[in-house]
Design an enzyme around this catalytic site. Structure first.
Site, PDB file in Angstrom:
ATOM      1  N   ARG A 147     -51.945 -18.117  21.463  1.00 42.92           N
ATOM      2  CA  ARG A 147     -52.091 -18.007  19.998  1.00 42.92           C
ATOM      3  C   ARG A 147     -50.719 -18.177  19.371  1.00 42.92           C
ATOM      4  O   ARG A 147     -49.758 -17.528  19.791  1.00 42.92           O
ATOM      5  CB  ARG A 147     -52.686 -16.644  19.642  1.00 42.92           C
ATOM      6  CG  ARG A 147     -52.990 -16.505  18.164  1.00 42.92           C
ATOM      7  CD  ARG A 147     -53.721 -15.234  17.855  1.00 42.92           C
ATOM      8  NE  ARG A 147     -52.930 -14.057  18.153  1.00 42.92           N
ATOM      9  CZ  ARG A 147     -53.416 -12.816  18.207  1.00 42.92           C
ATOM     10  NH1 ARG A 147     -54.699 -12.601  18.002  1.00 42.92           N
ATOM     11  NH2 ARG A 147     -52.636 -11.800  18.465  1.00 42.92           N
ATOM     12  N   TYR A 159     -47.914 -12.594   9.218  1.00 44.99           N
ATOM     13  CA  TYR A 159     -48.492 -11.748  10.271  1.00 44.99           C
ATOM     14  C   TYR A 159     -48.084 -12.289  11.643  1.00 44.99           C
ATOM     15  O   TYR A 159     -48.049 -13.502  11.856  1.00 44.99           O
ATOM     16  CB  TYR A 159     -50.032 -11.728  10.204  1.00 44.99           C
ATOM     17  CG  TYR A 159     -50.605 -11.270  11.530  1.00 44.99           C
ATOM     18  CD1 TYR A 159     -50.583  -9.925  11.876  1.00 44.99           C
ATOM     19  CD2 TYR A 159     -51.060 -12.194  12.482  1.00 44.99           C
ATOM     20  CE1 TYR A 159     -51.014  -9.508  13.131  1.00 44.99           C
ATOM     21  CE2 TYR A 159     -51.493 -11.773  13.737  1.00 44.99           C
ATOM     22  CZ  TYR A 159     -51.472 -10.433  14.056  1.00 44.99           C
ATOM     23  OH  TYR A 159     -51.882 -10.030  15.288  1.00 44.99           O
ATOM     24  N   ASP A 210     -54.327 -16.706  14.245  1.00 47.02           N
ATOM     25  CA  ASP A 210     -54.914 -15.526  13.592  1.00 47.02           C
ATOM     26  C   ASP A 210     -54.533 -15.536  12.115  1.00 47.02           C
ATOM     27  O   ASP A 210     -53.352 -15.413  11.775  1.00 47.02           O
ATOM     28  CB  ASP A 210     -54.366 -14.260  14.275  1.00 47.02           C
ATOM     29  CG  ASP A 210     -55.140 -13.002  13.901  1.00 47.02           C
ATOM     30  OD1 ASP A 210     -55.904 -13.052  12.917  1.00 47.02           O
ATOM     31  OD2 ASP A 210     -54.977 -11.978  14.596  1.00 47.02           O
ATOM     32  N   HIS A 212     -55.631 -13.282  10.093  1.00 50.43           N
ATOM     33  CA  HIS A 212     -55.513 -11.846   9.841  1.00 50.43           C
ATOM     34  C   HIS A 212     -56.057 -11.418   8.474  1.00 50.43           C
ATOM     35  O   HIS A 212     -55.375 -10.729   7.704  1.00 50.43           O
ATOM     36  CB  HIS A 212     -54.049 -11.393  10.029  1.00 50.43           C
ATOM     37  CG  HIS A 212     -53.944 -10.081  10.749  1.00 50.43           C
ATOM     38  ND1 HIS A 212     -53.586  -8.920  10.132  1.00 50.43           N
ATOM     39  CD2 HIS A 212     -54.189  -9.752  12.025  1.00 50.43           C
ATOM     40  CE1 HIS A 212     -53.589  -7.926  11.006  1.00 50.43           C
ATOM     41  NE2 HIS A 212     -53.969  -8.408  12.172  1.00 50.43           N
ATOM     42  N   GLU A 236     -58.863 -17.103  13.992  1.00 47.08           N
ATOM     43  CA  GLU A 236     -59.240 -15.679  14.043  1.00 47.08           C
ATOM     44  C   GLU A 236     -59.215 -15.049  12.650  1.00 47.08           C
ATOM     45  O   GLU A 236     -58.296 -15.313  11.867  1.00 47.08           O
ATOM     46  CB  GLU A 236     -58.216 -14.994  14.958  1.00 47.08           C
ATOM     47  CG  GLU A 236     -58.539 -13.586  15.355  1.00 47.08           C
ATOM     48  CD  GLU A 236     -57.599 -13.140  16.488  1.00 47.08           C
ATOM     49  OE1 GLU A 236     -57.326 -13.942  17.416  1.00 47.08           O
ATOM     50  OE2 GLU A 236     -57.127 -11.993  16.437  1.00 47.08           O
ATOM     51  N   GLU A 262     -62.446  -7.766  15.186  1.00 46.06           N
ATOM     52  CA  GLU A 262     -61.646  -6.751  15.893  1.00 46.06           C
ATOM     53  C   GLU A 262     -61.671  -5.405  15.169  1.00 46.06           C
ATOM     54  O   GLU A 262     -61.423  -4.374  15.786  1.00 46.06           O
ATOM     55  CB  GLU A 262     -60.208  -7.243  16.118  1.00 46.06           C
ATOM     56  CG  GLU A 262     -59.419  -7.484  14.854  1.00 46.06           C
ATOM     57  CD  GLU A 262     -58.034  -8.075  15.135  1.00 46.06           C
ATOM     58  OE1 GLU A 262     -57.949  -9.063  15.874  1.00 46.06           O
ATOM     59  OE2 GLU A 262     -57.059  -7.528  14.620  1.00 46.06           O
ATOM     60  N   ARG A 283     -65.159 -10.351  18.289  1.00 43.11           N
ATOM     61  CA  ARG A 283     -63.899  -9.750  18.719  1.00 43.11           C
ATOM     62  C   ARG A 283     -63.996  -8.258  19.016  1.00 43.11           C
ATOM     63  O   ARG A 283     -62.989  -7.633  19.348  1.00 43.11           O
ATOM     64  CB  ARG A 283     -62.857  -9.947  17.615  1.00 43.11           C
ATOM     65  CG  ARG A 283     -62.592 -11.397  17.287  1.00 43.11           C
ATOM     66  CD  ARG A 283     -61.431 -11.972  18.041  1.00 43.11           C
ATOM     67  NE  ARG A 283     -60.227 -11.207  17.858  1.00 43.11           N
ATOM     68  CZ  ARG A 283     -59.333 -10.966  18.838  1.00 43.11           C
ATOM     69  NH1 ARG A 283     -59.538 -11.436  20.043  1.00 43.11           N
ATOM     70  NH2 ARG A 283     -58.256 -10.266  18.593  1.00 43.11           N
ATOM     71  N   GLU A 339     -58.109 -11.399  24.764  1.00 38.83           N
ATOM     72  CA  GLU A 339     -56.736 -11.292  24.251  1.00 38.83           C
ATOM     73  C   GLU A 339     -55.908 -10.428  25.204  1.00 38.83           C
ATOM     74  O   GLU A 339     -56.370  -9.404  25.690  1.00 38.83           O
ATOM     75  CB  GLU A 339     -56.745 -10.637  22.865  1.00 38.83           C
ATOM     76  CG  GLU A 339     -55.350 -10.456  22.286  1.00 38.83           C
ATOM     77  CD  GLU A 339     -55.358  -9.928  20.856  1.00 38.83           C
ATOM     78  OE1 GLU A 339     -56.424  -9.473  20.393  1.00 38.83           O
ATOM     79  OE2 GLU A 339     -54.303  -9.974  20.215  1.00 38.83           O
ATOM     80  N   TRP A 402     -53.426  -6.713   4.958  1.00 39.14           N
ATOM     81  CA  TRP A 402     -52.494  -6.940   6.058  1.00 39.14           C
ATOM     82  C   TRP A 402     -53.263  -7.453   7.229  1.00 39.14           C
ATOM     83  O   TRP A 402     -53.777  -8.035   7.755  1.00 39.14           O
ATOM     84  CB  TRP A 402     -51.778  -5.649   6.531  1.00 39.14           C
ATOM     85  CG  TRP A 402     -50.898  -6.013   7.695  1.00 39.14           C
ATOM     86  CD1 TRP A 402     -49.760  -6.758   7.653  1.00 39.14           C
ATOM     87  CD2 TRP A 402     -51.116  -5.715   9.084  1.00 39.14           C
ATOM     88  NE1 TRP A 402     -49.261  -6.941   8.900  1.00 39.14           N
ATOM     89  CE2 TRP A 402     -50.068  -6.313   9.808  1.00 39.14           C
ATOM     90  CE3 TRP A 402     -52.116  -5.018   9.781  1.00 39.14           C
ATOM     91  CZ2 TRP A 402     -49.983  -6.237  11.187  1.00 39.14           C
ATOM     92  CZ3 TRP A 402     -52.026  -4.928  11.145  1.00 39.14           C
ATOM     93  CH2 TRP A 402     -50.965  -5.534  11.856  1.00 39.14           C
TER      94      TRP A 402
HETATM   95  O1  EZ4 Z   1     -53.260  -6.554  13.990  1.00 42.46           O
HETATM   96  O2  EZ4 Z   1     -53.939  -4.561  16.846  1.00 42.46           O
HETATM   97  O3  EZ4 Z   1     -55.488  -9.986  17.309  1.00 42.46           O
HETATM   98  N1  EZ4 Z   1     -54.752  -9.086  17.207  1.00 42.46           N
HETATM   99  C1  EZ4 Z   1     -54.444  -8.474  16.079  1.00 42.46           C
HETATM  100  C2  EZ4 Z   1     -53.600  -7.246  16.239  1.00 42.46           C
HETATM  101  C3  EZ4 Z   1     -53.893  -6.205  15.181  1.00 42.46           C
HETATM  102  C4  EZ4 Z   1     -53.390  -4.864  15.616  1.00 42.46           C
HETATM  103  C5  EZ4 Z   1     -53.745  -3.768  14.642  1.00 42.46           C
HETATM  104  O4  EZ4 Z   1     -53.382  -2.545  15.169  1.00 42.46           O
HETATM  105  O5  EZ4 Z   1     -54.826  -8.913  15.020  1.00 42.46           O
HETATM  106  O6  EZ4 Z   1     -52.254  -7.576  16.236  1.00 42.46           O
HETATM  107 CO    CO Z   2     -56.394 -10.463  15.324  1.00 38.88          CO
END
Ligand code: EZ4
Ligand code: CO
Length: 402
Positions: A147, A159, A210, A212, A236, A262, A283, A339, A402
């Protein structure tokens, strides 16, 4: 096999972890991971103050009954704190059952379905060049999937760019770090990152990214479309997934594969996305989605709709969780990708693991249970330290996801 003792262990070997220990009258000890990054003590209290007293004297082999008595008996259902607590109990009970029957947990979940669990690494850099160099490091170690996250022109603190390129860690002591997000530079920069990555890394390696939770559905559709020439393995968390119908718009405009979930903690969080086939990879991971018992239900639902498993596996979940995820992914039929964010060295002084990396796959050992043991004495050398996840802000200071 009766439960005689249950307690939590909070330690910080490189970062905070909450571990559940359950002991039985057969002299066996089972472990569960109860870590909820940035809100660790809430789960420790949920367990210590409310759940663990209910376990003493119970038959540890009654996993299904204990799961439902904790879920339905609490009345207040779902949510990350509740489900992480239940997940920790559940995993400790599977670990104990494996140890009682002298067999690895994957055998209890249906048996081995593949040679190993293919993983992706998290390659990051403050520049595109840095991220590509980090990706090359993973490829040289045998990873088949990476990734890529990087700083971009006009977006210096995105991020996923952390301290060190092998041990990404977002949480910081005392105060949240502030990251920036701005859709313009991000949407223009990410395709540049992957254009360069394909030119320099070639087409053998699977590439992921990602977002995020930061994009609107229209922005996510634009990014997915722009990335199609580079054939990502997945994009992601393109949008915050609370409004699940948003994904229809993304889906109608791009065939870039999508991975979400996730932060989900129950099958209810995922069933619309899965049922409408609005994602390709789910996830949810063991610790945050009610343990192996509940994650199996999610995976079985996903299998009906061509959705594959993609357990979250960051550094902020302990090796106990990773061990459980590896047993699950070794046995589940509709496996996608796992992951793997490597843990800091100190973590392995407390958590002694039997899994290993070879040919871009993690392999579980055949030792009974999960194959992860916890050194309580060593844990005492690493006391808990309050830490927070970052906050993201737009260029003008507005708080963003975030
Ligand atoms: O931001 O686990 O895919 N992984 C992620 C991680 C999450 C953190 C949050 O605690 O997006 O880095
Ligand atoms: Co993630």
């Amino acid at each position: 096999m009766r439960i005689t003792d249950a307690r939590t262990l909070v330690c910080s070997p490189g970062r905070n972890f909450v571990t559940l220990l359950i002991e039985t009258d057969r002299g066996l000890r089972g472990y569960g991971d109860a870590t909820l990054n940035g809100r660790e003590l809430a789960v420790a209290s949920y367990l210590d103050d409310h759940v663990l007293p209910l376990l003493i004297g119970r038959d540890a082999t009654e996993i299904e009954d204990i799961w439902h008595s904790l879920y339905k008996g609490a009345y207040w259902r779902r949510g990350p704190v509740t489900m992480t607590a239940i997940g920790a109990v559940d995993v400790a009970l599977w670990d104990l059952k494996g140890k009682l029957l002298d067999t690895p947990v994957y055998n209890l979940l249906g048996g081995r379905a593949r040679r190993g669990v293919t993983v992706y690494g998290h390659a990051n850099g403050s520049t595109i060049d840095g991220a590509i160099a980090a990706a090359r490091g993973y490829i040289d170690m045998g990873y088949r999937a990476v990734r890529l996250q990087s700083g971009l022109p006009g977006l210096e603190q995105p991020y996923g760019v952390g301290r060190g390129d092998l041990y990404y860690e977002p949480a910081a002591p005392d105060h949240p770090i502030e990251e920036t997000f701005e859709p313009g530079p991000y949407l223009r920069g990410v395709p540049q990152l992957f254009e360069r990555a394909r030119a320099e890394l070639g087409w053998e390696v699977e590439l992921l990214h990602d977002a995020h939770h930061r994009l609107t559905p229209r922005e996510a559709a634009q990014l997915g479309k722009a990335l199609e020439p580079y054939q990502l393995f997945w994009l992601e968390d393109p949008v915050p997934a609370e409004a699940q119908e948003s994904l229809r718009l993304v889906r109608h405009h791009t065939v870039t594969p999508i991975a979400i979930g996730e932060v989900f903690n129950t099958i209810q969080d995922a069933h619309q996305l899965i049922g409408e086939q609005l994602l390709d990879y789910i996830r949810t991971t063991v610790a945050h989605a009610g343990g192996l018992t509940h994650l199996q239900r999610i995976a079985h639902l996903a299998e009906l709709y061509h959705v594959r498993t993609a357990c979250h596996g960051p550094t902020d979940l302990s090796p106990v969780n990773l061990g459980a995820a590896l047993h699950f992914q070794t046995a589940v039929h509709n496996f996608g990708l796992q992951e793997y964010m490597r843990h800091p060295e100190e973590a392995h002084e407390v958590f002694r693991v039997g899994y290993w990396l070879e040919e871009g796959m993690l392999h579980v050992s055949d030792s009974p249970g999960l194959g992860v043991e916890v050194d309580e004495e060593r844990a005492a050398d690493f006391p808990y330290q309050r830490a927070y996840l970052p906050v993201a802000r737009r260029w003008d200071g507005t708080v963003h996801s975030w």
